[in-house]
Design an enzyme around this catalytic site. Structure first.
Site, PDB file in Angstrom:
ATOM      1  N   ASP A 148       0.818  -1.211   0.000  1.00  0.00           N
ATOM      2  CA  ASP A 148       0.000   0.000   0.000  1.00  0.00           C
ATOM      3  C   ASP A 148       0.858   1.270   0.000  1.00  0.00           C
ATOM      4  O   ASP A 148       2.089   1.199   0.032  1.00  0.00           O
ATOM      5  CB  ASP A 148      -0.931  -0.046   1.225  1.00  0.00           C
ATOM      6  N   GLU A 181      -1.148   1.707  -5.158  1.00  0.00           N
ATOM      7  CA  GLU A 181      -0.997   3.155  -4.915  1.00  0.00           C
ATOM      8  C   GLU A 181      -2.129   3.929  -5.571  1.00  0.00           C
ATOM      9  O   GLU A 181      -1.991   5.112  -5.848  1.00  0.00           O
ATOM     10  CB  GLU A 181       0.407   3.660  -5.270  1.00  0.00           C
ATOM     11  N   TRP A 182      -3.238   3.212  -5.817  1.00  0.00           N
ATOM     12  CA  TRP A 182      -4.529   3.795  -6.192  1.00  0.00           C
ATOM     13  C   TRP A 182      -4.517   4.492  -7.557  1.00  0.00           C
ATOM     14  O   TRP A 182      -5.386   5.318  -7.852  1.00  0.00           O
ATOM     15  CB  TRP A 182      -5.010   4.766  -5.102  1.00  0.00           C
ATOM     16  N   GLY A 183      -3.496   4.181  -8.374  1.00  0.00           N
ATOM     17  CA  GLY A 183      -3.432   4.788  -9.703  1.00  0.00           C
ATOM     18  C   GLY A 183      -2.849   6.190  -9.702  1.00  0.00           C
ATOM     19  O   GLY A 183      -2.772   6.836 -10.748  1.00  0.00           O
ATOM     20  N   ASP A 203     -10.300   3.308  -3.487  1.00  0.00           N
ATOM     21  CA  ASP A 203     -10.979   2.153  -2.901  1.00  0.00           C
ATOM     22  C   ASP A 203     -12.413   2.012  -3.401  1.00  0.00           C
ATOM     23  O   ASP A 203     -13.137   2.999  -3.571  1.00  0.00           O
ATOM     24  CB  ASP A 203     -11.011   2.282  -1.373  1.00  0.00           C
TER      25      ASP A 203
END
Ligand code: GLA
Length: 407
Positions: A148, A181-183, A203
């Site tokens: 993460d 890393e959520w893009g 998320d």
């Protein structure tokens, strides 16, 4: 103490010389379960054991689900040498025993960490301890790492993820490496040599079309996440997948919404990580998660992600080229009204510049199968007419005549 430090430094040096990710893993999108969506920080060894048992008992394992992944909050403190220990109250038997338990059921164990000093849940992260952590996970028998991106101010994302990739490789145990890393740093442009999958967005939340604010960040409903996938399909393929986040099937949406969510994730060649409580899921939820023909679309060996062919005021049509010349096709009704659909094959051109495949309906006659009812819908000789209920899909497989190579 000194010896350990020397070993870690030596491993780091060796790894830089021949750094790579583990190849040959995740040749199809990873399948399994992850604790976060349903349990958040409430993880312990009992939940993991019972979930592994439920994977077997419910037929999930036989349908292809393999990884049992513990998300955030398993961590305790570091020991005097800096090695990370599991939370002693939640995991009193230790991680090695837990991995053994999971492996004995023909499953694999996944774990979670973070590139920063602390995880999103405020537990110790791996920053500055990458090689030590990778060594421990290898010792325990961990097979999958979700890594993460909280508390990473000032860190360079490609470099931070490469460091952990190298640490995993140096530790020597093959591990699927999930970049989370959520893009934010366009991981699809650098992730291919680093990990096996990368999150493309923030998320997910168990809703159809919502945004839920959490102060500095938001989580997103199924449609919102889906809409963030456009343009990314060219980056995915065997061993390196776009990850639109874990499944919310069985976590509160309607049965139709769950079915649509699962169908669209399969059209996207997304990792299928169930996020519900497998121990108590309903028959309907189980039926969605274990629909073998939809799973087969997701796991198609060609590994070619689908694309949106048409959007007609909330009624979308998606295509995905499959191995052996077949196609998956999905009508997605985003709206709250039933929508009539008509698709006249002979007058449509379905061509994919990326895979260099074309359906050639004027030349090839496909058999059409409804993947949710199992019924035969005839062939592409005649136009298809159907109704798609609100927030639902009609998902079909177009089977090419065998011996007819797809073009
Ligand atoms: C981030 C990730 C989630 C989950 C939590 C855990 O928000 O994107 O998937 O792992 O952290 O704290």
């Amino acid at each position: 103490m000194k010896l350990r430090v020397i070993i870690v430094v030596a491993l780091a040096a060796a790894a830089t010389a021949r750094a790579q990710k583990f190849e040959g893993l995740a040749t199809t999108p990873p399948m399994g379960w992850n604790s976060w969506n349903q349990f958040g920080c409430a993880v312990d060894e009992r939940l993991v054991r019972e979930t592994a048992d439920a994977m077997v008992a419910t037929g999930m394992r036989d349908a292809g689900y393999l990884y049992v992944n513990i998300d955030d909050c398993w961590q305790g403190t570091r020991d005097e040498h800096g090695f990370l220990r599991p939370d002693p109250e939640r995991f009193p038997s230790g991680m090695k025993a837990l991995a053994d338990y999971v492996h004995a059921r023909g499953l694999k164990l996944g774990i979670y960490s973070d590139a920063g000093a602390t995880t999103c849940g405020g537990r110790p992260g791996s920053r500055g301890h990458e090689y030590q952590d990778a060594l421990k996970w290898a010792e325990w028998g961990v097979d999958y790492l979700k890594y993460d991106w909280c508390d990473t101010e000032g860190l360079n994302a490609p470099a931070a993820y490469r460091t952990m990739r190298d640490a995993l490789f140096a530790a020597g145990r093959p591990v699927v490496f999930s970049i989370c890393e959520w893009g934010d740093n366009r991981p699809w442009t650098w992730g291919r040599d680093v990990g096996h999958l990368w999150r493309t967005a923030g998320d997910i939340h168990a809703c159809w079309d919502c945004e839920v604010g959490h102060g500095t960040w938001s989580s997103w409903g199924v449609l919102r996440i889906l809409d963030k996938q456009h343009g990314l399909r060219i980056h995915a393929g065997p061993g390196h997948w776009n990850d639109p986040d874990m499944l919310e099937v069985g976590n509160g949406m309607t049965e139709a919404e769950d079915r649509a969510h699962f169908s669209m994730w399969s059209m996207l060649a997304a990792p299928l990580l169930a996020g519900n409580d497998l121990r108590s899921m309903s028959t309907a939820t189980k039926a969605v998660l274990t629909n073998r023909e939809v799973v087969a679309v997701d796991q198609d060996p060609l590994g070619m992600q689908g694309w949106r062919f048409l959007n007609d005021a909330g009624l979308e049509i998606w295509f995905r080229p499959l191995a052996d010349g077949d196609w998956a096709m999905c009508f997605l009704n985003r709206t709250a009204a039933t929508r009539a659909v008509r698709f006249d094959w002979r007058s449509e051109t379905v061509r994919d510049d990326h895979s260099k495949r074309a359906a050639e309906f004027d030349r090839v006659i496909y058999r059409i199968k409804n993947l949710w009812t199992g019924s035969d819908l005839g062939t592409t000789e005649k136009a298809l007419g159907a109704e798609v209920p609100p927030h639902d899909v009609l998902m079909v497989r177009l089977a090419a005549p065998k011996g007819e190579a797809g073009r």
